[in-house]
Design an enzyme around this catalytic site. Structure first.
Site, mmCIF file in Angstrom:
data_model
loop_
_atom_site.group_PDB
_atom_site.id
_atom_site.type_symbol
_atom_site.label_atom_id
_atom_site.label_comp_id
_atom_site.label_asym_id
_atom_site.label_seq_id
_atom_site.Cartn_x
_atom_site.Cartn_y
_atom_site.Cartn_z
ATOM 1 N N TYR A 185 40.495 -6.350 -84.189
ATOM 2 C CA TYR A 185 39.373 -7.082 -84.786
ATOM 3 C C TYR A 185 39.063 -6.720 -86.237
ATOM 4 O O TYR A 185 38.301 -7.423 -86.894
ATOM 5 C CB TYR A 185 38.128 -6.892 -83.909
ATOM 6 C CG TYR A 185 38.302 -7.566 -82.573
ATOM 7 C CD1 TYR A 185 38.179 -8.943 -82.449
ATOM 8 C CD2 TYR A 185 38.631 -6.822 -81.447
ATOM 9 C CE1 TYR A 185 38.361 -9.565 -81.231
ATOM 10 C CE2 TYR A 185 38.818 -7.441 -80.214
ATOM 11 C CZ TYR A 185 38.684 -8.814 -80.120
ATOM 12 O OH TYR A 185 38.876 -9.429 -78.907
ATOM 13 N N PHE B 237 29.159 -6.042 -73.016
ATOM 14 C CA PHE B 237 28.937 -7.487 -72.810
ATOM 15 C C PHE B 237 30.233 -8.243 -73.006
ATOM 16 O O PHE B 237 31.205 -7.688 -73.493
ATOM 17 C CB PHE B 237 27.840 -8.006 -73.750
ATOM 18 C CG PHE B 237 28.100 -7.747 -75.205
ATOM 19 C CD1 PHE B 237 28.771 -8.673 -75.993
ATOM 20 C CD2 PHE B 237 27.655 -6.571 -75.813
ATOM 21 C CE1 PHE B 237 28.991 -8.445 -77.332
ATOM 22 C CE2 PHE B 237 27.883 -6.328 -77.167
ATOM 23 C CZ PHE B 237 28.550 -7.264 -77.923
#
Length: 419
Positions: free
Chosen positions: A129, A419
């Site tokens: 990322y 999450f």
């Protein structure tokens, strides 16, 4: 090498796509690919189709991506709107074709247009990322506590501060937990909000067939005046030696506390449960106080230390103005952003009374990638360290030290949730 595949359609899904999207998600995460009706119904109940992307090859979903609205607490307690990214997969047959790049660009552009200050994610793999402008902004640690070694008095019978600890039921947790967590997360840089669904999932109201529910124990700490200021969820195994001695482990699912006294009391409680010889702490802040609550801190051994919440700055001005600063100073930053979402030159003027961040044409003093600004933003990383690594460049001698004096915090940021 990435091989572009323009004929693969990347788009928001429709309700009719949900079963195929779930199958691709399960395939990407190496779970049983079959999709139960309960899973489809659960997904349909909370995903936002416009923010749920799929890549479709000849009508079959081969990559997944989902985002949702989130609040992230900055240094000083102000929450900012965040674009939370989750459920990112690419089917093994379609790797290295630029599908993640296309989905990420679609989502981040929409988040920028929507007015989100940052995007967030929990990275399963480290190298992926950074190329999209994300940097590791918080870290997490897990401890294993050897209770016989702690030096704690086994005769402990309750908190010394006049408070009390009680076992409570899941229904009680759903009543008292949300308000307590709001108090905690407003004071914890890096924390994110928990919606009603989080409390339902973590107290057994909602669960899927692929992850059967086993009710944990819940214990609440109340202060001397009766205020709820701590809560823990934990489970215990059943392990005995050949000589019939208990060797059980208590594993913490999560523990939140609004005060150090409540936190100390809950850890002391966990270390005093009969038959429990080991406590696994679950994910904690990397500078958690737990070891120093023990007479022998070495009884708490770090078993995991890892990057956790990754942040991507979308609006430099709002991000830097939202947080507080203990020191006073001025710094001109040159932010490099290959995606063109947040790059530019900015003058940060900060003090304990507030901060302003404005675009400027003044000469840059510190040059850094937007991903490295994210590492600095919540106060966890050092600009001096990044300069030593060649990741930031000083155009004025001492600029990295000025950045540290302004941006670093006395306690490390922490995100309690995945999450």
């Amino acid at each position: 090498m990435t091989r572009p595949e323009p004929h693969i359609d990347v788009r928001p899904i429709t309700e009719a796509d949900i079963p195929d999207w779930c199958r691709a998600l399960n395939t990407g995460f190496l779970r049983t690919p079959g999709v139960a009706e309960t899973e489809i119904a659960d997904r349909a109940s909370y995903i936002v189709p416009a923010r749920t992307l799929g890549a479709f090859d000849a009508g079959r979903c081969v990559a997944t991506f989902r985002s949702f609205a989130q609040e992230l607490t900055t240094v000083g307690g102000t929450p900012v709107p965040a674009d939370a990214i989750s459920n990112v997969t690419v089917t093994p047959t379609h790797r290295r074709r630029g599908l993640l790049t296309r989905m990420m660009a679609h989502d981040l552009t929409a988040a920028k247009d929507r007015g989100d200050v940052v995007a967030t994610l929990i990275a399963a793999e480290y190298p992926i990322y950074g190329r999209y402008g994300f940097g590791p902004a918080t870290w997490t640690a897990q401890w294993t506590v050897d209770i016989p070694r702690t030096g704690l008095d086994s005769r402990w019978s309750g908190p010394e501060d006049g408070g009390r600890i009680d076992i409570v039921d899941p229904a009680d947790v759903r009543k008292i937990g949300p308000e307590l967590y709001e108090r905690v997360r407003r004071a914890q840089p890096g924390a994110i909000d928990r919606d009603e669904r989080w409390w339902q999932v973590n107290t057994g109201v909602l669960h899927l067939d692929r992850s059967p529910w086993t009710e944990p124990f819940f214990a609440v700490h109340r202060s001397a005046d009766g205020e709820v200021d701590g809560l823990v969820s934990y489970k215990a195994d059943d392990h005995w030696s050949d000589t019939k001695q208990p060797l059980n482990t208590a594993t913490v699912n999560w523990l939140i506390a609004a005060t150090p006294d409540a936190e100390r009391a809950l850890w002391r409680y966990l270390c005093s449960i009969d038959w429990i010889k080991t406590v696994q702490t679950g994910w904690r802040a990397p500078d958690d106080l737990l070891p120093h609550y023990l007479p022998d801190p070495r009884a708490a051994r770090v078993t995991t230390l890892a990057d956790w919440l990754w942040v991507r700055i979308l609006d430099v001005v709002r991000a830097l103005e939202a947080r507080t600063y203990d020191g006073q100073g001025t710094l001109v930053l040159e932010v490099v952003d290959g995606a063109g979402l947040a790059g530019g030159r900015y003058r940060l003027e900060a003090s304990p009374d507030g901060a302003s961040c404005t675009p400027t044409t003044a000469t840059a003093e510190l040059v850094l990638d937007v991903a490295d600004l994210a590492r600095l933003w919540l106060g966890d990383e050092s600009a001096v360290r990044l300069a030593a690594l060649g990741l930031v460049r000083e155009e004025r001698a001492g600029a990295a030290r000025v950045a540290d004096a302004l941006l670093r915090t006395s306690r490390r940021p922490w995100c309690p949730d995945m999450f």
